[in-house]
Each structure stands twice: as structure tokens, then as C-alpha cells.
Design a protein around this motif. Structure first.
Motif, mmCIF file in Angstrom:
data_model
loop_
_atom_site.group_PDB
_atom_site.id
_atom_site.type_symbol
_atom_site.label_atom_id
_atom_site.label_comp_id
_atom_site.label_asym_id
_atom_site.label_seq_id
_atom_site.Cartn_x
_atom_site.Cartn_y
_atom_site.Cartn_z
ATOM 1 N N LYS B 262 0.844 -1.211 0.000
ATOM 2 C CA LYS B 262 0.000 0.000 0.000
ATOM 3 C C LYS B 262 0.864 1.240 0.000
ATOM 4 O O LYS B 262 0.632 2.185 -0.790
ATOM 5 N N THR B 265 2.381 1.850 -3.347
ATOM 6 C CA THR B 265 1.389 2.373 -4.299
ATOM 7 C C THR B 265 1.173 3.874 -4.099
ATOM 8 O O THR B 265 1.140 4.647 -5.047
ATOM 9 N N GLU B 266 1.051 4.244 -2.843
ATOM 10 C CA GLU B 266 0.845 5.664 -2.539
ATOM 11 C C GLU B 266 2.025 6.494 -2.996
ATOM 12 O O GLU B 266 1.846 7.561 -3.614
ATOM 13 N N ARG B 267 3.231 6.039 -2.690
ATOM 14 C CA ARG B 267 4.431 6.780 -3.073
ATOM 15 C C ARG B 267 4.483 6.913 -4.600
ATOM 16 O O ARG B 267 4.842 7.982 -5.148
ATOM 17 N N LYS B 269 1.983 6.805 -6.654
ATOM 18 C CA LYS B 269 0.923 7.753 -7.062
ATOM 19 C C LYS B 269 1.387 9.180 -6.871
ATOM 20 O O LYS B 269 1.202 10.045 -7.751
ATOM 21 N N ASP B 270 1.979 9.409 -5.716
ATOM 22 C CA ASP B 270 2.463 10.752 -5.383
ATOM 23 C C ASP B 270 3.494 11.235 -6.408
ATOM 24 O O ASP B 270 3.454 12.373 -6.899
ATOM 25 N N SER B 297 9.680 6.774 -3.228
ATOM 26 C CA SER B 297 9.101 5.671 -3.996
ATOM 27 C C SER B 297 10.037 4.473 -4.035
ATOM 28 O O SER B 297 9.628 3.324 -3.818
#
Lengths: 397, 397
Positions: B262, B265-267, B269-270, B297
Motif C-alpha cells: 500500500k 502504491t501511494e508513493r 501515485k504521489d 518511492s
């Protein structure tokens, strides 16, 4: 004339030992020794030993002068058995026991056993037996009869014993049968489970074996023992009365003899007295009176002879029936022993059978135990319960 | 990429019949068919039949590529067992059951059974099983453990059963012994009396035989069954906790992987968002910020890799212990079956013995019955009870 009593010879007794208490020894005119038990009236040709029932060899010189064929003896057995001797006129009073007349020790006739070497009932129960105090007597025949009734009682008690065994077997069978249906370890599966199930079942098979045993015990041992000679007691009662009646008759004839003897004695006294009186001219008795007295005396003598004849007839009849009946009782006893023996053999046969059948109840269990296979059981169980044979692999990113 | 589901081929099913309800068939990339139970999660190379537990021949092409020596497997068994295939990078999400990762149907590796043809515990209990409603699951290991505990229970119940048999035997012996001392027909004398007395005594001998039987049942069957592996439940509890702990550890490592995934994924996306913004000059983000996002990331990616590594270690450890422990349980079960078999054989041996000994208790009775002799018994009795062997004679006047 007193009986010639032979006092115990020292020489002889050193050889044979003392007589048991109460026994006296006599010599018969023929030179044969015989023995009398003064307590019980028993008389015997055989020397009694201190130990009752010690086996003794039968008299050496007893040719079977008279054999009993069947149960009926014709004629006057007493006379026939006196091998060649005539009955001599004797002094007053043959020894009698309860109105049965036995030989006088002075003229003891030669007597051979009716059935030598057989210890037959018909040879050994002639005299009445006194009881220990010496008051009452019981006849030899009574003793034989009691033995028969006791035999019947034994048969009954044996049947009761078998009944008790039957109950024990039925209880055992019931318990085994119940346990056989118990569900302990019923969840064991596979080849082991089968062997276990059969082991439990084998208890039911054992129960069947024991039930069969108890059932055969009843039909092949208990029932026959119970039912053998159902009317026996009645039959023995008849026997008893029959012989007792003959003895009573004998006793009454004996009383008649005694009465006739007394009457004769009185008549003889009267004659003698009257004859004396005539000689001393003491009275005015005429010859007429003496003739009358003489006639009465002769008549009394005839009466006595008749009474003695009647007595002897009665005694012969009783004697005949004694031989017949005691031989029948003897036969019945042989049959009883044989019947019981057979049925006890049946009992042991059933026991053998039962143990054999019982052995076979575990055979199938043994078979299945040989087939127990942990690998096979594992295969069966795994096939049923497995969750998955595909193994996990590493996680990939 | 969805799993390539192979719909059941008509030709094949005409040969083999329909799959049981809930089962689906798949084809591995190597062209090998495998099956999945959608209810319970069970996966297997073997075609399930409609009847559970129907014996099936093991896969034809399963060379023993990997044999388990002893209980310890070195290295990473999962990799070694993939005979020659490298684990390929896959799409997201290997199928997992309760945090255990199984091969994806697309890249189903060639798996040979660890112990082919043996239906070994170590081969068939990898997946957790769903219960009938599909709510709770129970691990394959749990199922194996339950089997062990049930086995201990069976052993105990068998001992109880034997105890009940012992009680029955003691009761029987007590009854026989009591009857043996009964005085029914004790007055029977002579050879018949001796045979009868021995018959009664034989019941006491039978009682002894059955008492001996019950005594040996206790020492040679009941006691061993009761005492075998006294601490077994404790040992099984330890096993249980040991494996359960490894699964818990595995689950927590799995959670960590999910968390790291998770975060990555967030990193990502960022980073993407920030890069886009730079291109359209939507914000005043500097290249500095993009570099930072890119760094984070990359770090998140490294974290994920580490978490996956740790997970795989935990799974390998659990796998190793599973193989070791299930093989031990298997060995224990073989021992248990063998131990029980031996003691049930002991039971049947004792039964054989008992019936044999019982047979011998009537031998002496048979002997004495053969010796029963009515003539001898008459002799004994007459000698003891006779009243007189001298016969009466006629009365003389």
C-alpha cells in the motif's frame, strides 16, 4: 442245653486280631465258626473286622448249591437250602428276632450265600437291626428301602445342581451379549476398526455358545435326571407295605403258636395232675376224666402243630417275597447308578463341546488382526480428510 | 491476466464422468490438469471422484525428485521442489489461503508428491479447509491433530471395554466357585459319589481358569492400553501451539507485506502526480520535490522487497516444520495402530488359552466316570449296612 459257645481261641485271635466290641464267636455243629453281634442281632458267617466294610474274601467252601433264577423261588426255600441236613427236633425256642426264627447255634445249618461274591441285597439283610440305644429295631428291608429313597433324593439334588449351573451360564451369556453391543471405540476405522468390530462381535458369538450349552444342559441332563422314575416314591411305598404286611402276618402267626404252646402246657399239666391224683386216690376222679384230659392234651398238641405249620408257611412266603423284592431293589439301584453315570458323561461331553465352540469364536478376530495395515488405514483416512496436495510457493513481489 | 480456466472437455468427461459438486478443473502451463474445490479451497493434482476416498492411481509421471530423509529438510524446500523451474515474476496476488501463498494457476509449477504412493500426511494437508457453511476454516494440521487425539480416545475406550470383560469374568468365576462348594448330593457314596464330587470340584477349577484369564486381561491388555503414551495430550498441545505460532507469525508478516505494498502504491501515485504537475506547470513544485518523491518511492519499493523476503522466510520455516511434524504424527499413528493390534492379539491368545485350560478341568471327571461301578458301590454299601447273612429257618415244635 445251652448253645455251645466257643470262647475266642488265643491262637486264632493272635492271627486274626480281636473281634469288634459286642461280637461273639460260636461254632456250628458242622465245625464252622459264625459270629453274632449282641447289640444289633446281626449274625454272619464272616468274621467281622474292627473296620466296618473292610473287604473280606467270601467263604472258601461255598459251592453254589442254590442259584436264584429270576425273582420267584418255588417250594420252601429254607428246607432246600439246608444242604442235605434234616431239621432236627430241637429244645424249646429257636432264637427269634421279632418273630422271625433263626437257626439255633447248636444246630446251625450249613448255609451258602444265595449269590456268592456279589454282595447281593438278598443275602445280607435278614435280621432286624437294633438302634444304638437298643430300644427300637428296624428291619433289614427298611434299610434297603431307605437306600432307594435316598438314591431318588440324590438324583433330584443333582438335577438342582445342574439347574444352578444353567442359571450361571445364562447370566454369563447375557453379560457378554450386552457388552458386545457396547459402542466403545466404535469410531475406530479402517482395517483396525474392522478387527475391533469383530472382536466385539465375538463376544456375542461366545454368548450364543454358552446359551446353547445351558439349553442342552437343561434338555439332556437336568430334565432326564428330574423325570427318571417319577412315581418311584409311590412304588417304594407299595413295596414297603407289602413286605410289612407279610411281617405282621408272620407276627400274628407267631403269637398264635405261643398261645397254642401255652394251652398245650396247661393241658399236659392238667393230665399229669389228674393221673397223679388217681394213683394216690386223692380224689374221686374217674378214668373217664383222665381220658378226657388225655384227649384235650392230644388235641392241644395237634393245635400246636397246626399253628407251627401255619407259621412256617407265613415265614416262607415272607422269605420268598424278600428275595424277590430285594433283588428287584438291587436291580433298580444298578439302573439308577448307570443312568446317573450316563447323564454326567453327557454333562462332560457338553463341556468339551462348549470349550471347542468357544475357541472358534476368536478365529475370525485373529484373521482380521493379521490384516491390520496401518498404511492402508492411512490411505483410507487421508483420501477422506485431505485438504490439498498442492504445496505453497514463495510470494512474488 | 485471469487464470486460464480449462472448461471440462466433453471427451474427457465421457471417459471419466462428471466432477463432484463444487470442483473446477484447470490446466497448468505445462499442460497438466489440476483441480480446485471452490467450497473448501482444496487443490489437488488428482481428479476427484464422486465418491470420496475412492482409490486412485498416483500420477504416472512422478519421479521421486525429492525424498524426505528423516524429519529435517534443509534449505528452502519450496524452491528445491520446483523441479528445475525458476519462480517467474507474476501479476499481483498469488492465490493465498489465510496468508499462505499457493501457486497461481497461470504458472502452476510441476509438483511431485514428497512421498509418492504413500498417502503421507506431509503431502495432503497444505490448505485450510472451509467448514460446510463456508465461514470458519480449520487448518490441515488441525485435522491431523484431531485424528491423533481421537486415536488416544480410541485406545482409552478399548481399555474400558476390556475392563468390562474383566468384570464379567470375575462374576462368572465367583458364581462357579460358590456353586462348586454346594452340598447338593454330597451323600452319594462309592465310585459314583467320587465322580460326582470331582464334577463339583471341576467348577472350582473352571473358576480358577477364568480368574486367571481376567487377571491376565488386566495386566497384558487393559493396563498397556491405558498407559500407552500417558502424556500424549500434553505433547499434542505443544505441537499444536508450535505450528499455530508459526502460522500467526506468517500472518503478521503477510500483513506487513500488504502494508508495504500500500505504501509503495501511494508513493508511486504521489510521484506520478508530482511529475504530471511539473509538466503542466500547475504548481510551483521544484525538481527537488520530484527527486524527493522519487526517492521515497524507491525506498518504499525496497521496503516491500524486504517484507516479501521476511514473509518467504516465515513461510519456509512453517513449511519445514509442517513436513517434520506431520511425518512425526504419521509415525506415531503407525505405532499406535501396531501397538493396539499387538494387544488385541494378546487378547485372542488369552482367549485360546482359557478355552484350552477349561477343557482340561473335566478330564478328571471323565476318568472317574469311567470307573463308576454299581457292583463295587453295592459291595461297599452292603458291607457297611448289612444286618445279617444267616437266613431264617423253619420253626420246630
Amino acid at each position: 442245653q445251652k448253645p455251645r459257645k466257643a470262647t475266642p481261641q488265643t491262637g486264632e485271635d493272635t492271627l486274626n486280631g480281636h473281634l469288634p466290641p459286642g461280637w461273639q464267636s460260636y461254632m456250628s455243629p458242622q465245625g464252622r465258626r459264625y459270629y453274632v453281634n449282641t447289640f444289633t442281632n446281626e449274625t454272619t458267617w464272616e468274621r467281622p473286622s474292627s473296620v466296618p466294610g473292610t473287604p473280606k474274601s467270601p467263604p472258601a467252601n461255598s459251592p453254589s448249591a442254590f442259584t436264584v433264577n429270576g425273582y420267584h423261588i418255588s417250594g420252601t426255600p429254607v428246607h432246600q437250602l439246608d444242604s442235605g441236613h434234616m431239621s432236627l427236633r430241637k429244645a424249646s425256642g429257636d432264637p427269634q428276632i421279632n418273630c422271625v426264627t433263626f437257626p439255633h447255634p447248636d444246630i446251625m445249618p450249613e448255609q451258602q450265600l444265595l449269590k456268592p461274591s456279589e454282595w447281593s441285597y438278598c443275602d445280607y439283610f435278614w435280621a432286624d437291626k437294633k438302634d444304638s440305644q437298643g430300644n427300637n429295631t428296624v428291619s433289614g428291608f427298611e434299610i434297603l428301602l431307605q437306600k432307594q429313597l435316598k438314591g431318588k433324593q440324590m438324583q433330584k439334588e443333582m438335577a438342582e445342581f445342574v439347574r444352578e449351573r444353567i442359571k450361571i451360564e445364562e447370566e454369563y451369556a447375557k453379560n457378554l451379549s450386552k457388552l458386545s453391543q457396547n459402542s466403545l471405540a466404535a469410531q475406530e476405522e479402517g482395517t483396525l476398526g474392522e478387527a475391533w468390530a469383530q472382536l466385539k462381535k465375538s463376544l456375542a458369538d461366545e454368548a450364543d455358545v454358552h446359551l446353547k450349552f445351558s439349553s442342552k444342559l437343561q434338555s439332556e441332563v437336568e430334565k432326564p435326571l428330574l423325570n427318571f422314575r417319577e412315581n418311584f416314591k409311590k412304588d417304594m411305598k407299595k413295596c414297603d407295605h407289602h413286605i410289612a404286611d407279610l411281617r405282621k402276618h408272620l407276627a400274628s402267626r407267631y403269637a398264635a403258636v405261643e398261645k397254642a404252646r401255652k394251652a398245650l402246657t396247661e393241658r399236659q399239666k392238667d393230665l399229669e395232675m389228674k393221673t397223679q391224683q388217681l394213683e394216690v386216690k386223692l380224689s374221686n376222679k374217674t378214668e373217664e376224666e383222665i381220658k378226657k384230659a388225655r384227649r384235650k392234651s392230644t388235641q392241644a398238641g395237634d393245635d400246636l402243630m397246626r399253628c407251627v405249620d401255619l407259621y412256617n408257611q407265613a415265614q416262607s412266603k415272607w422269605f420268598e417275597e424278600m428275595v424277590t423284592t430285594t433283588l428287584e431293589l438291587e436291580r433298580l439301584e444298578v439302573e439308577r447308578v448307570e443312568m446317573i453315570r450316563q447323564h454326567l458323561c453327557q454333562y462332560t461331553q457338553l463341556r468339551h463341546e462348549t470349550d471347542m465352540f468357544n475357541q472358534s469364536t476368536v478365529e475370525l478376530v485373529d484373521q482380521l488382526l493379521r490384516k491390520v495395515d496401518p498404511a492402508k488405514d492411512r490411505e483410507l483416512w487421508v483420501k477422506e480428510h485431505k485438504t490439498g496436495d498442492i504445496r505453497p510457493v514463495d510470494m512474488e513481489i
